[in-house]
Design a protein around this motif. Structure first.
Motif, short mmCIF file in Angstrom:
data_model
loop_
_atom_site.label_atom_id
_atom_site.label_comp_id
_atom_site.label_asym_id
_atom_site.label_seq_id
_atom_site.Cartn_x
_atom_site.Cartn_y
_atom_site.Cartn_z
N ARG A 1 0.83 -1.20 0.00
CA ARG A 1 0.00 0.00 0.00
C ARG A 1 0.87 1.26 0.00
O ARG A 1 0.42 2.33 -0.36
N ARG A 2 2.12 1.15 0.45
CA ARG A 2 3.01 2.31 0.45
C ARG A 2 4.26 1.92 -0.33
O ARG A 2 5.32 1.65 0.24
N SER B 1 -7.48 1.61 5.38
CA SER B 1 -7.73 1.73 3.94
C SER B 1 -7.27 3.07 3.39
O SER B 1 -6.99 3.18 2.20
N GLN B 2 -7.19 4.07 4.22
CA GLN B 2 -6.78 5.38 3.71
C GLN B 2 -5.30 5.67 3.93
O GLN B 2 -4.61 6.12 3.02
N ALA B 3 -4.81 5.38 5.12
CA ALA B 3 -3.40 5.66 5.39
C ALA B 3 -2.49 4.61 4.75
O ALA B 3 -1.31 4.86 4.51
N GLY B 4 -3.03 3.40 4.46
CA GLY B 4 -2.23 2.34 3.85
C GLY B 4 -1.16 1.79 4.77
O GLY B 4 -0.16 1.24 4.32
#
Lengths: 314, 243
Positions: free
Chosen positions: A63-64, B134-137
């Protein structure tokens, strides 16, 4: 477990690439392949392209992504980190081997040895990421890593047979023979893995997960939330269990039966180009069968977390 | 960084959760979200926050189980958050060093600036205590409210996790489980506190206290009601009419 496309593509493509790299390294050590530019370009080019494509696909799981470089730092404890380190280090001997082979017309054996070792170590790390997780009993068994190794070797052998084709003058169809041996071996190990996973008694039950077993039968009455959440999406996936038996058959037919017969015919085909066509079909079938197998690997696996969401045993 | 501390920590801070007294009011769930969405690290996302079927990140959830059957059956409210295990695989699998266990008190934390959001630590947790935001990952988990228990600007009485402080049934207790004389250790000893899924070998710090035995008389049917008015009279007549 949720079968994320990025992870399925990674282990299938990179697995085949590392398998091919291993087989080529072995071929150099045994002196089977002449160090002419064309086989070097085809073989190592394909191996490195598959490896790179798989690694790039795996980044899709993060995700990052901008912090991916940090993942090589914890090799002392983390198999995922070790996999990253091994993958990056393997590029060195593999790339140098490709340069020497394609531009220099020779394949130094130390580089071949290092590249083959790196390929094997990387696939071992991939398998160990899954094998080392106690909460997923189906993965946490000693044959998980051998499954990854053997399937990578089998896919690599099929690809080597394809790339040898009419371009490389070999005294015997060594790669075809290797594929005919490694395909049944890999799927036999996989069959064993499926069977032992099916027969294993559960690692934990809803009674031990809640500690309420002494009170009698335990069942979930009120879930903690009304809609889904990350845990249920990521680890509560259970679509595939209904079709598991059929999908296993499909994986066996595509991954084993079809390529094995095609390669058997190709090894004695009268026309080299007809043989290439058959081996290409065999390679496509092997990779598709492996992809189905990888999908099932995730979809069939149950996580102990699901005991808190209504499962009775995991 | 993701190696576990070499020696057991001198303090083992954690929770003791009483399954006998928890009433399932969800106050700890809500106050946890309230405190932690504005505290340590990134906020806890909800998507869609105001739409149908919102799905969000929570560090503490209360499940409801039914245990036993018939007259012996009972409802057990079951709060669950990170158990701050001694043998925390979620820490050792982390490839970046974002996950770590503090050597001084055993609290398991995530350094959100290093987390790549690969999700492997959530796979490695048998209890489902880690949720990827889900937003900050990045991975979110219970911090035992490190930003409360160490906050010197808070009055001494408030330096405990938000869930413990808010629980109206006193079902949540916070303390040092390495100290055999602490309140929590004594509770565990007196009430037979246990580990969740001990067979997996994670050695969780948090302990659960079992529900006390039922008080309904071993499932025997209730005794017949006494005679309403053995001496006759109006009540005796009414009793006869209604019988």
């Amino acid at each position: 477990m949720q079968p994320a496309p990025s992870l399925l593509l990674f282990s299938t493509l990179s697995g085949a690439g590392y398998g091919l790299l291993f087989v080529l390294g072995l071929a150099v050590l045994l002196g089977i392949v002449p160090p002419a530019p064309l086989p070097g370009l085809l073989g190592l080019g394909t191996a490195l392209a598959l490896i790179t494509a798989g690694l790039v696909a795996s980044l899709g799981h993060l995700r990052r992504k901008e912090r991916a470089w940090r993942a090589v730092s914890q090799w002392r404890s983390s198999w995922l980190s070790r996999e990253g380190v091994a993958a990056l280090l393997t590029f060195l001997p593999a790339g140098l081997l490709a340069l020497f082979w394609v531009f220099g017309g020779r394949a130094p054996w130390p580089l071949a040895l290092l590249a083959a070792t790196g390929a094997a170590v990387t696939v071992v790390c991939t398998g160990m990421i899954y094998q080392s997780l106690p909460p997923i009993p189906r993965w946490h068994q000693p044959t998980t890593t051998p499954v990854y190794l053997c399937l990578a070797l089998a896919s690599g052998s099929v690809l080597a047979a394809l790339l040898a084709g009419p371009w490389v003058e070999l005294a015997i169809p060594a790669f075809h023979l290797l594929a005919l041996l490694t395909l049944p071996l890999a799927w036999a190990v996989k069959w064993w893995w499926w069977r032992s996973g099916d027969l294993a008694s559960p690692s934990a039950t809803i009674g031990t997960a809640t500690g309420l077993a002494p009170l009698g039968k335990v069942r979930l009455l009120e879930p903690p939330h009304t809609s889904s959440n990350y845990l249920m999406k990521e680890m509560g996936f259970r679509v595939a269990r209904k079709h598991a038996a059929r999908l296993r058959q499909i994986a066996l037919v595509l991954g084993l039966a079809v390529p094995w017969l095609l390669i058997l015919v190709a090894a004695w085909a009268p026309s080299p180009w007809f043989a290439v066509l058959l081996t290409a079909l065999a390679a496509a079938a092997t990779l598709t069968g492996t992809l189905v197998e990888r999908w099932l690997f995730f979809a069939e696996a149950k996580h102990t977390m699901s005991l808190y969401y209504g499962e009775q045993a995991a | 960084m993701t190696m576990l501390p070499a020696a057991p920590s001198p303090r083992r801070l954690g929770l003791v959760i009483d399954l006998d007294t928890c009433v399932g009011c969800q106050a700890c769930v809500v106050v946890c979200k309230e405190w932690n969405t504005g505290g340590y690290g990134a906020p806890l996302a909800d998507e869609p926050a105001y739409g149908a079927g919102p799905s969000g990140t929570w560090l503490n959830r209360v499940h409801g189980f039914e245990a036993g059957s018939g007259a012996d059956g009972r409802m057990v409210h079951f709060p669950k958050s990170c158990l701050h295990c001694e043998n925390a695989h979620c820490v050792t699998v982390c490839p970046t060093g974002a996950s770590f266990k503090r050597a001084a008190d055993g609290i398991v934390l995530v350094d959100e600036d290093k987390c790549i959001g690969c999700g492997l630590c959530a796979w490695a947790c048998p209890y489902g205590a880690r949720e990827l935001d889900s937003q900050a990952g990045v991975m979110k988990k219970c911090t035992l409210c490190v930003d409360r228990i160490e906050a010197t600007d808070l009055p001494e009485s408030e330096r405990e996790p938000a869930c413990v402080r808010t629980c109206p049934a006193t079902a949540r207790h916070f303390g040092d489980l390495a100290d055999p004389d602490s309140k929590v250790s004594r509770l565990v000893a007196e009430r037979g506190g246990f580990d969740l899924m001990a067979e997996l070998g994670y050695r969780p710090t948090n302990k659960y206290l079992p529900p006390r035995p039922g008080r309904r008389g071993d499932g025997q049917p209730e005794a017949a009601l006494e005679d309403a008015s053995p001496n006759g009279g109006f009540l005796g007549w009414l009793d006869k009419v209604l019988s």
